[in-house]
Design a protein around this motif. Structure first.
Motif, PDB file in Angstrom:
ATOM      1  N   ILE A 173       0.870  -1.172   0.000  1.00 42.86           N
ATOM      2  CA  ILE A 173       0.000   0.000   0.000  1.00 42.86           C
ATOM      3  C   ILE A 173       0.906   1.221   0.000  1.00 42.86           C
ATOM      4  O   ILE A 173       1.645   1.464   0.957  1.00 42.86           O
ATOM      5  N   LEU A 174       0.866   1.968  -1.082  1.00 41.90           N
ATOM      6  CA  LEU A 174       1.781   3.093  -1.275  1.00 41.90           C
ATOM      7  C   LEU A 174       1.024   4.409  -1.178  1.00 41.90           C
ATOM      8  O   LEU A 174       0.018   4.618  -1.843  1.00 41.90           O
ATOM      9  N   LEU A 229      -5.972  -7.261  10.818  1.00 46.70           N
ATOM     10  CA  LEU A 229      -5.058  -8.243  10.254  1.00 46.70           C
ATOM     11  C   LEU A 229      -3.989  -8.566  11.291  1.00 46.70           C
ATOM     12  O   LEU A 229      -3.440  -7.672  11.938  1.00 46.70           O
ATOM     13  N   ASP A 230      -3.705  -9.862  11.502  1.00 46.04           N
ATOM     14  CA  ASP A 230      -2.686 -10.257  12.470  1.00 46.04           C
ATOM     15  C   ASP A 230      -1.349  -9.615  12.118  1.00 46.04           C
ATOM     16  O   ASP A 230      -0.990  -9.478  10.937  1.00 46.04           O
ATOM     17  N   ALA A 231      -0.606  -9.244  13.147  1.00 42.22           N
ATOM     18  CA  ALA A 231       0.652  -8.507  12.956  1.00 42.22           C
ATOM     19  C   ALA A 231       1.650  -9.253  12.079  1.00 42.22           C
ATOM     20  O   ALA A 231       2.463  -8.631  11.386  1.00 42.22           O
ATOM     21  N   GLU A 232       1.597 -10.585  12.090  1.00 45.64           N
ATOM     22  CA  GLU A 232       2.552 -11.352  11.283  1.00 45.64           C
ATOM     23  C   GLU A 232       2.272 -11.238   9.792  1.00 45.64           C
ATOM     24  O   GLU A 232       3.101 -11.646   8.962  1.00 45.64           O
ATOM     25  N   TYR A 233       1.133 -10.659   9.430  1.00 48.71           N
ATOM     26  CA  TYR A 233       0.753 -10.583   8.024  1.00 48.71           C
ATOM     27  C   TYR A 233       0.875  -9.172   7.429  1.00 48.71           C
ATOM     28  O   TYR A 233       0.341  -8.902   6.351  1.00 48.71           O
ATOM     29  N   LYS A 244       5.110   3.251   3.184  1.00 45.84           N
ATOM     30  CA  LYS A 244       4.217   2.229   2.658  1.00 45.84           C
ATOM     31  C   LYS A 244       4.067   1.100   3.671  1.00 45.84           C
ATOM     32  O   LYS A 244       4.828   0.977   4.629  1.00 45.84           O
ATOM     33  N   ALA A 245       3.049   0.298   3.441  1.00 43.05           N
ATOM     34  CA  ALA A 245       2.825  -0.914   4.229  1.00 43.05           C
ATOM     35  C   ALA A 245       2.748  -2.085   3.265  1.00 43.05           C
ATOM     36  O   ALA A 245       2.281  -1.946   2.129  1.00 43.05           O
ATOM     37  N   THR A 246       3.222  -3.233   3.704  1.00 38.49           N
ATOM     38  CA  THR A 246       3.134  -4.441   2.883  1.00 38.49           C
ATOM     39  C   THR A 246       2.282  -5.464   3.612  1.00 38.49           C
ATOM     40  O   THR A 246       2.557  -5.806   4.774  1.00 38.49           O
ATOM     41  N   LEU A 247       1.248  -5.945   2.930  1.00 39.83           N
ATOM     42  CA  LEU A 247       0.346  -6.947   3.478  1.00 39.83           C
ATOM     43  C   LEU A 247       0.623  -8.281   2.794  1.00 39.83           C
ATOM     44  O   LEU A 247       0.886  -8.328   1.583  1.00 39.83           O
ATOM     45  N   PHE A 248       0.552  -9.361   3.558  1.00 38.30           N
ATOM     46  CA  PHE A 248       0.753 -10.707   3.021  1.00 38.30           C
ATOM     47  C   PHE A 248      -0.593 -11.426   3.081  1.00 38.30           C
ATOM     48  O   PHE A 248      -1.096 -11.761   4.157  1.00 38.30           O
ATOM     49  N   ASP A 291     -13.117 -16.030  -3.725  1.00 38.91           N
ATOM     50  CA  ASP A 291     -13.970 -15.308  -2.782  1.00 38.91           C
ATOM     51  C   ASP A 291     -13.407 -13.901  -2.560  1.00 38.91           C
ATOM     52  O   ASP A 291     -12.194 -13.704  -2.503  1.00 38.91           O
ATOM     53  N   THR A 292     -14.287 -12.951  -2.399  1.00 41.37           N
ATOM     54  CA  THR A 292     -13.865 -11.559  -2.249  1.00 41.37           C
ATOM     55  C   THR A 292     -13.290 -11.301  -0.869  1.00 41.37           C
ATOM     56  O   THR A 292     -13.883 -11.663   0.145  1.00 41.37           O
ATOM     57  N   LEU A 293     -12.132 -10.646  -0.835  1.00 41.37           N
ATOM     58  CA  LEU A 293     -11.513 -10.211   0.404  1.00 41.37           C
ATOM     59  C   LEU A 293     -11.572  -8.682   0.453  1.00 41.37           C
ATOM     60  O   LEU A 293     -11.084  -7.998  -0.442  1.00 41.37           O
ATOM     61  N   TRP A 294     -12.185  -8.155   1.515  1.00 46.34           N
ATOM     62  CA  TRP A 294     -12.257  -6.712   1.721  1.00 46.34           C
ATOM     63  C   TRP A 294     -11.073  -6.284   2.584  1.00 46.34           C
ATOM     64  O   TRP A 294     -10.754  -6.939   3.587  1.00 46.34           O
ATOM     65  N   VAL A 295     -10.446  -5.168   2.234  1.00 49.72           N
ATOM     66  CA  VAL A 295      -9.331  -4.610   3.001  1.00 49.72           C
ATOM     67  C   VAL A 295      -9.599  -3.121   3.192  1.00 49.72           C
ATOM     68  O   VAL A 295      -9.925  -2.418   2.226  1.00 49.72           O
ATOM     69  N   ALA A 296      -9.482  -2.636   4.422  1.00 46.90           N
ATOM     70  CA  ALA A 296      -9.729  -1.215   4.675  1.00 46.90           C
ATOM     71  C   ALA A 296      -8.954  -0.756   5.903  1.00 46.90           C
ATOM     72  O   ALA A 296      -8.511  -1.554   6.722  1.00 46.90           O
TER      73      ALA A 296
END
Length: 400
Positions: free
Chosen positions: A98-99, A121-125, A134-138, A144-149
């Motif tokens: 996420i930039l 989201l768990d910290a390990e991810y 920026k942040a990097t999500l794993f 299936d749809t995944l919502w991120v906010a």
């Protein structure tokens, strides 16, 4: 849908951080997000829902993608809201960056599989890179749809549904007091069960990302006042409650970081009143100020910050309102929290904030109620219930 360019340049108050008192600046309009589906190979992203913000989506390599997030306009407080959906034609593990352009990451990512139930989201991810902003999500994607906010998505329609769920009682009335820039209703929930002369005023969600305090805490506060407890039932017979639960419906549904559809911070507009949203509340409140049957007694503006929870109050030395409600309320809250001190942050009475307008123009004591970005939501609800209970006790003692 074509990009919509906001055409109006406005002079308004803006705040680049959590500290108040910024000078007047020229707001620079920004192109609104184009609502679309982004496709990169087998991976899809979209921003086609209320509350979404996704400016661009691109593929860096087979397993790494980038979501670019831009604010509605600049300058703007560092409240970098993001909201989008992801899915894939095949099961795949991806790294999602996420930039943000000139801004830094703030919110722990929240995820949902239905757009209704959200979890951090768990910290390990995820990883935060403060140097490169920026942040990097794993993430693991499927069909299936995944919502991120950035926070739970609670749109104007969802708040309208909440209001509708409360309207069954004969003493509760929803009133449209005005329209937003884009024509959405500015609603008032009027709770009036008795003949009491005193009125409590509650305002929520001036800033779109401030979900924990601006919506979750406000809802719990109101639901406590509407509960079947002996205290609440007695309170409602002796006090009227006015709730403006969503002052910025356009900003919320556009996924804005801070502003309304004109690019203005509404909580810096309570002196000049350039925006229809603040005008609507001011006009409705003012038209009743001379009603001898009703007196305004206290006001709360609900917000969220990096460092909450705390109460933002004016400097009590300079406070011309000497009813003592705030001090007594704070004392009761601290007793309820087993003697824990409540964080109180005095501010100048001259700043163009909502609660200062209530103090300076309506002539009542008022505070800003700040929750924290990442406070456990059950704690947010419980705290709001205690605050509501202790305020009811305080006001009933003050106005027997």
């Amino acid at each position: 849908m074509k990009n919509i360019t906001l055409l109006l340049l406005l002079i308004s108050f803006a705040c680049k951080n959590d500290e108040p008192g910024q000078a007047e600046v020229l707001q620079i309009p920004f192109k609104n997000n184009e609502k679309k589906i982004f496709k990169e190979g087998d991976v899809f992203a979209d921003n086609r829902f209320d509350g979404a913000r996704l400016s661009d989506f691109s593929k860096i390599n087979d397993s790494t993608f980038q979501a670019t997030i831009r604010p509605e306009n600049t300058p703007v407080n560092n409240s970098p809201w993001y909201g989008f959906r992801l899915w894939s034609n095949r099961a795949i593990d991806i790294s999602l960056e996420i930039l943000y352009t000139e801004h830094r990451h703030r919110y722990i990512p929240k995820i949902s599989f239905d757009g209704s139930k959200w979890d951090p989201l768990d910290a390990e991810y995820y990883e935060i890179d403060s140097v490169n902003k920026k942040a990097t999500l794993f993430l693991q994607l499927t069909s299936d749809t995944l919502w991120v906010a950035a926070q739970e998505v609670i749109s104007s329609n969802q708040i309208d549904s909440w209001l509708a769920s409360l309207e069954g009682a004969p003493f509760i009335q929803k009133i449209e007091v005005g329209k937003s820039v884009l024509g959405k209703p500015i609603n008032l929930l009027k709770i009036n069960e008795g003949e009491g002369k005193q009125t409590l005023v509650l305002v929520g969600r001036q800033h779109p990302p401030e979900v924990p305090g601006g919506t979750i805490a406000l809802m719990s506060f109101v639901e406590t006042v509407l509960s079947g407890s002996a205290l609440a039932m007695d309170f409602r017979k002796r006090f009227e409650i006015l709730v403006f639960p969503l002052l910025n419906p356009d900003g919320v549904d556009m996924g804005n970081w801070r502003h309304n559809a004109n690019g203005v911070d509404l909580n810096r507009d309570w002196e000049s009143f350039t925006q229809p949203e603040t005008k609507a509340v001011r006009n409705w409140i003012n038209q009743r100020k001379d009603d001898t049957k009703r007196n305004y007694c206290f006001g709360i503006d609900f917000h969220t910050s990096y460092s909450g929870p705390y109460l933002l109050v004016i400097d009590t030395v300079a406070n011309p309102i000497n009813a003592g409600i705030t001090d007594n309320w704070i004392h009761r809250i601290e007793q309820a929290w087993s003697g824990q001190s409540l964080d109180i942050r005095p501010r100048s009475q001259k700043l163009p904030y909502c609660y200062n307008w209530m103090i300076n123009e309506v002539g009542i004591e008022a505070v800003t109620y700040e929750e924290g970005d990442e406070i456990d939501r059950e704690t947010v609800r419980k705290r709001a219930a205690i605050y509501a209970t202790k305020l009811m006790e305080t006001l009933m003692e003050k106005y027997p």
